[in-house]
Design a protein around this motif. Structure first.
Motif, short mmCIF file in Angstrom:
data_model
loop_
_atom_site.label_atom_id
_atom_site.label_comp_id
_atom_site.label_asym_id
_atom_site.label_seq_id
_atom_site.Cartn_x
_atom_site.Cartn_y
_atom_site.Cartn_z
N VAL A 161 11.17 1.97 1.77
CA VAL A 161 10.08 2.26 0.82
C VAL A 161 8.91 1.31 1.07
O VAL A 161 7.74 1.70 1.06
N GLY A 162 9.22 0.05 1.35
CA GLY A 162 8.19 -0.95 1.63
C GLY A 162 7.38 -0.61 2.87
O GLY A 162 6.19 -0.95 2.95
N PHE A 163 8.01 0.07 3.83
CA PHE A 163 7.27 0.49 5.03
C PHE A 163 6.07 1.35 4.66
O PHE A 163 4.99 1.23 5.24
N ILE A 164 6.27 2.25 3.71
CA ILE A 164 5.19 3.16 3.30
C ILE A 164 4.02 2.37 2.72
O ILE A 164 2.86 2.60 3.05
N ILE A 165 4.35 1.42 1.84
CA ILE A 165 3.31 0.61 1.20
C ILE A 165 2.59 -0.25 2.23
O ILE A 165 1.36 -0.37 2.22
N ALA A 166 3.35 -0.85 3.14
CA ALA A 166 2.76 -1.72 4.16
C ALA A 166 1.83 -0.93 5.07
O ALA A 166 0.73 -1.39 5.40
N ALA A 167 2.26 0.25 5.51
CA ALA A 167 1.42 1.06 6.39
C ALA A 167 0.14 1.48 5.69
O ALA A 167 -0.94 1.50 6.29
N ALA A 168 0.25 1.80 4.39
CA ALA A 168 -0.94 2.18 3.63
C ALA A 168 -1.92 1.02 3.51
O ALA A 168 -3.14 1.19 3.68
N LEU A 169 -1.40 -0.18 3.24
CA LEU A 169 -2.26 -1.35 3.09
C LEU A 169 -2.93 -1.72 4.41
O LEU A 169 -4.15 -1.93 4.46
N VAL A 170 -2.15 -1.80 5.49
CA VAL A 170 -2.73 -2.14 6.79
C VAL A 170 -3.73 -1.06 7.21
O VAL A 170 -4.79 -1.36 7.76
N GLY A 171 -3.40 0.20 6.92
CA GLY A 171 -4.32 1.27 7.25
C GLY A 171 -5.62 1.18 6.46
O GLY A 171 -6.70 1.41 7.01
N TYR A 172 -5.50 0.83 5.19
CA TYR A 172 -6.70 0.65 4.36
C TYR A 172 -7.59 -0.45 4.94
O TYR A 172 -8.81 -0.30 5.02
N LEU A 173 -6.98 -1.55 5.33
CA LEU A 173 -7.75 -2.66 5.90
C LEU A 173 -8.34 -2.28 7.26
O LEU A 173 -9.46 -2.68 7.59
N SER A 174 -7.61 -1.49 8.02
CA SER A 174 -8.13 -1.05 9.32
C SER A 174 -9.35 -0.16 9.14
O SER A 174 -10.26 -0.17 9.97
N GLU A 175 -9.35 0.63 8.09
CA GLU A 175 -10.51 1.48 7.79
C GLU A 175 -11.72 0.66 7.36
O GLU A 175 -12.82 1.19 7.26
N ARG A 176 -11.49 -0.63 7.12
CA ARG A 176 -12.59 -1.57 6.85
C ARG A 176 -12.77 -2.52 8.02
O ARG A 176 -13.31 -3.62 7.89
N GLN A 177 -12.25 -2.12 9.19
CA GLN A 177 -12.42 -2.80 10.47
C GLN A 177 -11.68 -4.13 10.58
O GLN A 177 -11.97 -4.93 11.47
N TRP A 178 -10.68 -4.34 9.75
CA TRP A 178 -9.88 -5.55 9.89
C TRP A 178 -9.05 -5.52 11.17
O TRP A 178 -8.60 -6.58 11.63
N ASP A 179 -8.81 -4.35 11.72
CA ASP A 179 -7.98 -4.26 12.92
C ASP A 179 -8.71 -4.68 14.19
O ASP A 179 -8.09 -4.78 15.24
N ARG A 180 -9.99 -4.96 14.08
CA ARG A 180 -10.76 -5.38 15.25
C ARG A 180 -11.57 -6.63 14.97
O ARG A 180 -12.49 -6.97 15.71
N LYS A 181 -11.24 -7.33 13.90
CA LYS A 181 -11.95 -8.53 13.48
C LYS A 181 -11.01 -9.73 13.55
O LYS A 181 -9.79 -9.59 13.64
N PRO A 182 -11.57 -10.95 13.47
CA PRO A 182 -10.73 -12.15 13.58
C PRO A 182 -9.65 -12.25 12.50
O PRO A 182 -8.63 -12.90 12.70
N TRP A 183 -9.87 -11.58 11.33
CA TRP A 183 -8.89 -11.69 10.25
C TRP A 183 -7.80 -10.62 10.33
O TRP A 183 -7.11 -10.34 9.36
N VAL A 184 -7.64 -10.01 11.52
CA VAL A 184 -6.58 -9.03 11.69
C VAL A 184 -5.21 -9.64 11.39
O VAL A 184 -4.33 -8.98 10.83
N HIS A 185 -5.04 -10.92 11.71
CA HIS A 185 -3.76 -11.58 11.46
C HIS A 185 -3.46 -11.63 9.96
O HIS A 185 -2.32 -11.44 9.55
N LEU A 186 -4.49 -11.86 9.15
CA LEU A 186 -4.29 -11.89 7.70
C LEU A 186 -3.90 -10.51 7.20
O LEU A 186 -3.01 -10.38 6.35
N GLY A 187 -4.53 -9.47 7.71
CA GLY A 187 -4.18 -8.12 7.31
C GLY A 187 -2.74 -7.78 7.63
O GLY A 187 -2.03 -7.18 6.81
#
Length: 239
Positions: free
Chosen positions: A127-153
């Motif tokens: 169940v936690g996988f679903i929540i985690a994927a949603a959160l990381v995906g939300y942050l990626s849609e705000r470009q966290w996946d290509r920024k220095p704070w990707v580790h925090l996300g």
């Protein structure tokens, strides 16, 4: 309100504006990444003192959210959960209780488990996988996946993954829900329920999860670097 940025998937496989074809595209991506997580579930190390195995799933879950975005990431992990619930053996290999031995399994032969999440001690993590994927995906849609704070996300995604996982394990420790005899806590090392929960569901995974989230944190920016190098977006700008 910050605009939603294209995900890595959108940059590599853009929408064409025809809803039927775009829907097929999104479903295909979610099913594909559900199997991606299932594959990494086949990298499993069972420990003699806990019923929850160490697997490669955390890496796959974080990458799935980062690549697909919030709703498709959550959708992929929901599909993954439903696959196991309809008895497709996609969950991590192993039984409900530990056999008291070390056991390493690497992909083949396929030894997945199919079960209702509430019938296995790792069900809360699913169940936690679903929540985690949603959160990381939300942050990626705000470009966290290509920024220095990707580790925090990635760290935040990893943390929320544990919340339902630990809560469900803590509940099971005092019951014989799965074992049909003695309480599950008798199969896990430790004294109190809290102690058993942390020993059985958190402490053994910290080092491995840190390695997996670092790997995921490196994978997404590296993929974006390749996209920016070889693919051009609108108006002559790189995607």
């Amino acid at each position: 309100m910050q605009a939603v940025a294209p995900t890595l998937t959108d940059a590599l496989w853009p929408r064409i504006g025809v809803w039927q074809q775009d829907a097929v595209r999104d479903i295909a991506l979610m099913v594909g990444f559900a199997w991606f997580v299932a594959l990494f579930a086949q990298i499993a190390l069972r420990l003699p003192w806990t019923t929850v195995p160490i697997t490669g799933q955390t890496f796959a879950v974080l990458v799935t959210g980062g690549v697909l975005g919030a709703w498709r990431g959550a959708g992929a992990l929901t599909i993954y959960m439903l696959m196991g619930m309809i008895y497709i053996p996609v969950f991590a290999a192993g039984q409900g209780v530990t056999a008291g031995d070390w056991d390493l399994h690497f992909i083949l032969p396929w030894e997945g488990t199919a079960s209702l999440p509430w019938n296995i001690s790792s069900g809360g993590y699913i169940v936690g996988f679903i929540i985690a994927a949603a959160l990381v995906g939300y942050l990626s849609e705000r470009q966290w996946d290509r920024k220095p704070w990707v580790h925090l996300g990635m760290l935040l995604g990893n943390v929320v993954l544990y919340i339902p996982g630990l809560l469900w394990l803590a509940y099971l420790i005092g019951t014989d829900w799965m074992t049909g005899g003695k309480p599950l806590g008798d199969w896990i090392a430790g004294g109190s329920t809290l102690d058993k929960t942390l020993i059985g569901g958190l402490y053994p995974f910290i080092v491995g999860d840190l390695m997996k989230l670092i790997l995921a944190s490196l994978t997404l920016p590296a993929a974006w670097a390749l996209v920016q190098r070889f693919r051009w977006g609108d108006h002559g700008r790189r995607a």
